[in-house]
Design an enzyme around this catalytic site. Structure first.
Site, PDB file in Angstrom:
ATOM      1  N   ASP A 172       8.012 -13.056  -4.292  1.00  0.00           N
ATOM      2  CA  ASP A 172       7.971 -13.651  -2.962  1.00  0.00           C
ATOM      3  C   ASP A 172       9.166 -13.173  -2.138  1.00  0.00           C
ATOM      4  O   ASP A 172      10.297 -13.136  -2.634  1.00  0.00           O
ATOM      5  CB  ASP A 172       7.990 -15.167  -3.099  1.00  0.00           C
ATOM      6  CG  ASP A 172       7.977 -15.864  -1.764  1.00  0.00           C
ATOM      7  OD1 ASP A 172       9.084 -16.163  -1.251  1.00  0.00           O
ATOM      8  OD2 ASP A 172       6.894 -16.105  -1.231  1.00  0.00           O
ATOM      9  N   GLY A 173       8.926 -12.822  -0.877  1.00  0.00           N
ATOM     10  CA  GLY A 173       9.987 -12.273  -0.036  1.00  0.00           C
ATOM     11  C   GLY A 173      11.145 -13.218   0.170  1.00  0.00           C
ATOM     12  O   GLY A 173      12.316 -12.827   0.111  1.00  0.00           O
ATOM     13  N   ASP A 185       5.995  -6.223   6.663  1.00  0.00           N
ATOM     14  CA  ASP A 185       4.630  -5.712   6.792  1.00  0.00           C
ATOM     15  C   ASP A 185       3.691  -6.708   6.132  1.00  0.00           C
ATOM     16  O   ASP A 185       3.181  -6.493   5.050  1.00  0.00           O
ATOM     17  CB  ASP A 185       4.534  -4.344   6.128  1.00  0.00           C
ATOM     18  CG  ASP A 185       3.139  -3.749   6.221  1.00  0.00           C
ATOM     19  OD1 ASP A 185       2.365  -4.201   7.087  1.00  0.00           O
ATOM     20  OD2 ASP A 185       2.821  -2.850   5.423  1.00  0.00           O
ATOM     21  N   SER A 186       3.473  -7.813   6.809  1.00  0.00           N
ATOM     22  CA  SER A 186       2.693  -8.907   6.221  1.00  0.00           C
ATOM     23  C   SER A 186       1.257  -8.885   6.719  1.00  0.00           C
ATOM     24  O   SER A 186       0.941  -8.281   7.749  1.00  0.00           O
ATOM     25  CB  SER A 186       3.324 -10.254   6.581  1.00  0.00           C
ATOM     26  OG  SER A 186       3.172 -10.501   7.959  1.00  0.00           O
ATOM     27  N   ASP A 193      -1.998 -11.593   7.797  1.00  0.00           N
ATOM     28  CA  ASP A 193      -2.024 -12.687   8.767  1.00  0.00           C
ATOM     29  C   ASP A 193      -1.437 -13.972   8.174  1.00  0.00           C
ATOM     30  O   ASP A 193      -1.330 -14.105   6.952  1.00  0.00           O
ATOM     31  CB  ASP A 193      -3.460 -12.915   9.244  1.00  0.00           C
ATOM     32  CG  ASP A 193      -3.998 -11.713  10.001  1.00  0.00           C
ATOM     33  OD1 ASP A 193      -3.381 -11.342  11.012  1.00  0.00           O
ATOM     34  OD2 ASP A 193      -5.019 -11.140   9.566  1.00  0.00           O
ATOM     35  N   ASP A 209       0.812  -1.216   0.000  1.00  0.00           N
ATOM     36  CA  ASP A 209       0.000   0.000   0.000  1.00  0.00           C
ATOM     37  C   ASP A 209       0.847   1.269   0.000  1.00  0.00           C
ATOM     38  O   ASP A 209       0.346   2.353  -0.257  1.00  0.00           O
ATOM     39  CB  ASP A 209      -0.957   0.012   1.200  1.00  0.00           C
ATOM     40  CG  ASP A 209      -0.259  -0.300   2.510  1.00  0.00           C
ATOM     41  OD1 ASP A 209       0.722   0.390   2.859  1.00  0.00           O
ATOM     42  OD2 ASP A 209      -0.688  -1.253   3.193  1.00  0.00           O
ATOM     43  N   TYR A 235      -8.134  -2.891  13.420  1.00  0.00           N
ATOM     44  CA  TYR A 235      -7.504  -4.213  13.402  1.00  0.00           C
ATOM     45  C   TYR A 235      -8.176  -5.088  14.455  1.00  0.00           C
ATOM     46  O   TYR A 235      -8.719  -4.573  15.440  1.00  0.00           O
ATOM     47  CB  TYR A 235      -6.002  -4.108  13.653  1.00  0.00           C
ATOM     48  CG  TYR A 235      -5.198  -3.687  12.438  1.00  0.00           C
ATOM     49  CD1 TYR A 235      -5.815  -3.279  11.261  1.00  0.00           C
ATOM     50  CD2 TYR A 235      -3.814  -3.687  12.464  1.00  0.00           C
ATOM     51  CE1 TYR A 235      -5.076  -2.893  10.157  1.00  0.00           C
ATOM     52  CE2 TYR A 235      -3.058  -3.293  11.359  1.00  0.00           C
ATOM     53  CZ  TYR A 235      -3.702  -2.895  10.209  1.00  0.00           C
ATOM     54  OH  TYR A 235      -2.979  -2.517   9.106  1.00  0.00           O
TER      55      TYR A 235
END
Length: 299
Positions: free
Chosen positions: A156-157, A174-175, A177, A105, A242
């Site tokens: 992919d990280g 910053d993932s 869930d 984002d 959240y």
């Protein structure tokens, strides 16, 4: 065919909106839901990885939802973004090179580039469609995307870490869930791989779930990280949208604990880009003071 596909996507995502209200429900927080009144649906899409929904809410501004879970609202996003960025950056004496995994984002980038010491920022996001939607519907973060210090990588990280021999001062994960595309970001193998990309004084900060809902998940991740790093600290922030109004961060380092900031915002941030709405040195220290039920479970 494309029109039929888009219609099915819209119908599936509109199931989350009933009588003008969006409700966030998940097996990760059974028996409860959080709802926002919807003013207008702005965007629906099914990417290769997840469902993407953006809507204008009545009271929280524009809202980004991935796979039915709220990721960001304009009203309260700073409570999360400032903390996941500034807790590790203020824990490092001189952060120059930063890697962000996730964060499509753009809100974390916007916080990281406030630091005068930061010379290079890499962002690795698995879903380019999230970036596209965010640039369109959250224009307040466009200056961050366009900052010359920022480099964006799609993928992919874990694969990115394997293929790019970066050495960085701070890694921010910053993932979402630990289900779907973010599941691999909670494994011990991922934390082992991150350590190889850290400079000796480096700091890792990851999104680390909610003490009201996920103590066992948090405990498992903390314990495995304590086998890898000398200092492992758990802090948290409060944020209304959240689950249960709280979310945590795990910070790992071999040099020092993250409980005490190394500098103040006045010392570390660029003078023309230093406005903060949540983080302060006092909030930094307080973030690591846990309620007794959580402290005892996680110690």
């Amino acid at each position: 065919i494309r029109d039929r596909y888009q219609r099915r996507v819209r119908e599936a995502q509109m199931d989350q909106i009933q009588q003008g209200w969006f409700s966030e429900k998940s097996t990760l927080w059974p028996g409860q839901a959080f709802s926002l009144e919807v003013d207008k649906v702005l965007h629906t899409e099914k990417s290769e990885f997840q469902d993407i929904l953006v809507f204008q809410s009545k009271t929280y501004g524009t809202v980004l939802v991935l796979d039915g879970v709220i990721q960001l609202t304009q009203r309260d996003q700073f409570a999360y973004q400032e903390m996941i960025a500034h807790l590790p950056l203020f824990s490092h004496k001189n952060p120059e090179k930063v890697l962000i995994i996730g964060g499509g984002d753009g809100a974390v980038i916007a916080q990281v580039i406030k630091h005068a010491s930061v010379k290079e920022v890499h962002l690795c996001e698995i879903d380019g469609k999230v970036i596209e939607a965010s640039k369109k519907f959250f224009p307040e973060f466009l200056p961050a995307w366009n900052d010359p210090r920022v480099q964006v990588h799609l993928g992919d990280g874990l694969v990115f870490l394997d293929e790019n021999k970066l050495e960085v001062d701070v890694i921010i994960v910053d993932s979402s869930d630990p289900v779907g595309p973010a599941e691999s970001l909670f494994t011990k193998a991922f934390f082992e791989r991150m350590k190889k990309s850290l400079r000796p004084s480096g700091v890792i900060c990851t999104q680390a779930e909610c003490v009201w809902l996920h103590l066992d998940i948090i405990k498992k991740v903390l314990d495995s990280s304590r086998e890898l790093y000398k200092y492992v600290d758990y802090g948290f922030t409060t944020i209304p949208t959240y689950p249960s109004g709280q979310i945590g961060f795990m910070l790992c380092s071999d040099e020092r604990s993250s409980k005490e900031p190394t500098k103040t915002p006045a010392e570390a941030l660029l003078p023309d880009n230093n406005a903060l709405l949540y983080y302060s040195s006092e909030v930094h220290r307080a973030a690591f003071v846990l309620p007794e039920f959580a402290r005892k479970h996680l110690q």
